[in-house]
Design a protein around this motif. Structure first.
Motif, PDB file in Angstrom:
ATOM      1  N   ALA A 161      -0.400  -4.855  -1.183  1.00 38.54           N
ATOM      2  CA  ALA A 161      -0.712  -3.988  -0.041  1.00 38.54           C
ATOM      3  C   ALA A 161       0.100  -4.407   1.185  1.00 38.54           C
ATOM      4  CB  ALA A 161      -2.213  -4.063   0.265  1.00 38.54           C
ATOM      5  N   GLU A 162       0.134  -5.707   1.444  1.00 39.08           N
ATOM      6  CA  GLU A 162       0.875  -6.193   2.626  1.00 39.08           C
ATOM      7  C   GLU A 162       2.363  -5.900   2.493  1.00 39.08           C
ATOM      8  OE1 GLU A 162      -0.467 -10.241   2.638  1.00 39.08           O
ATOM      9  OE2 GLU A 162      -2.217  -9.767   3.903  1.00 39.08           O
ATOM     10  N   TYR A 168       7.140  -0.079   4.597  1.00 40.46           N
ATOM     11  CA  TYR A 168       7.094   1.291   5.120  1.00 40.46           C
ATOM     12  C   TYR A 168       6.381   1.241   6.465  1.00 40.46           C
ATOM     13  CZ  TYR A 168       8.814   2.039   0.476  1.00 40.46           C
ATOM     14  OH  TYR A 168       9.574   1.958  -0.669  1.00 40.46           O
ATOM     15  N   SER A 169       5.100   1.621   6.446  1.00 41.10           N
ATOM     16  CA  SER A 169       4.289   1.512   7.667  1.00 41.10           C
ATOM     17  C   SER A 169       2.870   1.347   7.171  1.00 41.10           C
ATOM     18  CB  SER A 169       4.442   2.786   8.513  1.00 41.10           C
ATOM     19  OG  SER A 169       4.086   3.894   7.722  1.00 41.10           O
ATOM     20  N   LYS A 324       5.931   8.512   1.592  1.00 40.39           N
ATOM     21  CA  LYS A 324       6.561   7.355   2.247  1.00 40.39           C
ATOM     22  C   LYS A 324       7.709   6.784   1.428  1.00 40.39           C
ATOM     23  CE  LYS A 324       2.800   5.962   5.154  1.00 40.39           C
ATOM     24  NZ  LYS A 324       2.285   4.922   6.021  1.00 40.39           N
ATOM     25  N   ILE A 325       7.575   6.792   0.107  1.00 40.83           N
ATOM     26  CA  ILE A 325       8.627   6.161  -0.708  1.00 40.83           C
ATOM     27  C   ILE A 325       9.779   7.116  -0.993  1.00 40.83           C
ATOM     28  CG2 ILE A 325       7.069   4.460  -1.728  1.00 40.83           C
ATOM     29  CD1 ILE A 325       6.831   6.119  -4.199  1.00 40.83           C
TER      30      ILE A 325
END
Ligand code: TYM
Length: 330
Positions: A161-162, A168-169, A324-325
């Motif tokens: 997750a981190e 990305y954000s 996002k990806i």
């Protein structure tokens, strides 16, 4: 009600045992009153070991009935079956691409399970923790009630997750594990140095939630104790410590109170009383289970309704991730 999300799941390999209840389900039941809880039967995780299809199907229904019998409540929580929500498998694929081979290879469960079953070290077993990460991250879960053996998997979910958030954000909530104060690792009654498990070779040391009272009493009477005669929780007394932990969690008594209560008891009488406490605690569960298991239509309906609610959340997270990806929308 706090606005936090709780996620946990159990995989339907073998039958539910006391460690599952004390390590995870007890907290899962309790947390329903304070949080938004999502609980699943992790059927896809079960495919990492070999199954007879009709047995797996039966166990999935069994787990659904057991969830309800143990106090998970579809009025309070979202209850469903992992494969009913396809986003789990889809996000798992994406997360595979954000997890290093070396990270997955370090997982002790992967190492233990490959050693125990060398003829079936499949790729699913290897990527098992990324599917678990997908389960948790899809719902932006804050808290994950689990036993100690899942701690390393939870830590990997946090790392993934981190990593994604930094690349990305902010996308995923970084989850925290919730472990019981007592009983995060319940041990096999016949080998108190190894964890009690659903598929242990040594079944006589495993208390299954649906065991008949006679079987429970027989298993407790045969439980390994230690030398000496003190009834206390102490590192050099793994057998007695395990039995005291079971007693204390199943009767909601503190360890100190339990130690005081058993002062002067013989080991034989102590084991009998622990057995009786477990029989009494599980009696209503067995009765409710028996009613529920004969009502498959109801169980299916509960799981289907849960899936609809879960999927509404899961779809949003997955499409955000795809965007996002760099994947395009249809
Ligand atoms: P599973 O099905 O092996 O175990 C279910 C839960 O029971 C806990 N547990 C124990 N706790 C204390 N003492 C024991 N002897 C003991 N044995 C088992 C486990 O720690 C677990 O919390 N991969 C998971 C299922 C899963 C999951 C998830 C969990 C799939 N996706 C997402 C949390 C979040 C598993 O196989 O647990």
């Amino acid at each position: 009600m706090e606005n936090k999300t709780v996620y946990s799941a159990l995989k339907p390999t073998g039958n539910l045992q006391l460690g599952n209840y004390i390590g995870a389900l007890k907290n899962m039941v309790k947390m329903q009153d304070d949080y938004n809880c999502i609980y699943m039967i992790a059927d896809l995780h079960s495919l990492t070991v070999e199954n007879v299809p009709q047995d797996l199907r039966r166990r999935i229904y069994d787990f659904a009935a057991m969830f309800l019998a143990l106090g998970l409540d579809p009025e309070k929580s979202i209850l469903t079956i992992q494969s009913f929500v396809p986003e789990h498998a889809e996000l798992a694929w994406v997360l595979n691409c954000y997890t290093q081979f070396g990270e997955a290879k370090r997982m002790t469960q992967f190492k233990d399970k490959s050693k125990k079953n060398p003829e079936n070290v499949n790729v699913g077993l290897f990527s098992y923790p990324t599917l678990m990460a997908a389960d948790i991250l899809l719902y932006n879960s804050d808290l994950v009630p689990i036993g100690k053996d899942q701690k390393q998997h939870l830590e990997l979910a946090r790392t993934i997750a981190e990593r994604f958030n930094n690349k990305y954000s902010p996308t995923f909530t970084v989850p925290d594990g919730i472990f019981p104060k007592q009983g995060a690792k319940i041990m096999n009654l016949l080998s108190p140095e190894t964890k009690m498990g659903k598929t242990d070779d040594n079944e006589n040391g495993v208390i299954f939630i649906l065991d008949e009272p006679d079987a429970i009493m027989r298993k407790f009477k045969r439980a390994i104790t230690d030398s000496g005669n003190e009834i206390v929780v102490r590192a050099d007394k793994p057998g007695i410590s395990n039995l005291l932990t079971i007693y204390s969690t199943m009767t909601n008594t503190s360890i100190a109170k339990a130690e005081e209560h058993f002062q002067g008891y013989s080991y034989a009488n102590f084991k009998t009383e622990v057995g009786e406490a477990v029989v009494e605690a599980l009696r209503p569960v067995r009765e409710k289970y028996t009613d529920l298991i004969n009502n498959k239509d109801y169980l299916t309906q509960v799981m289907r309704e849960g899936a609809e609610k879960a999927e509404r959340i899961a779809m949003r997270t997955l499409s955000k991730v795809y965007r996002k990806i760099g994947l395009v929308s249809k």
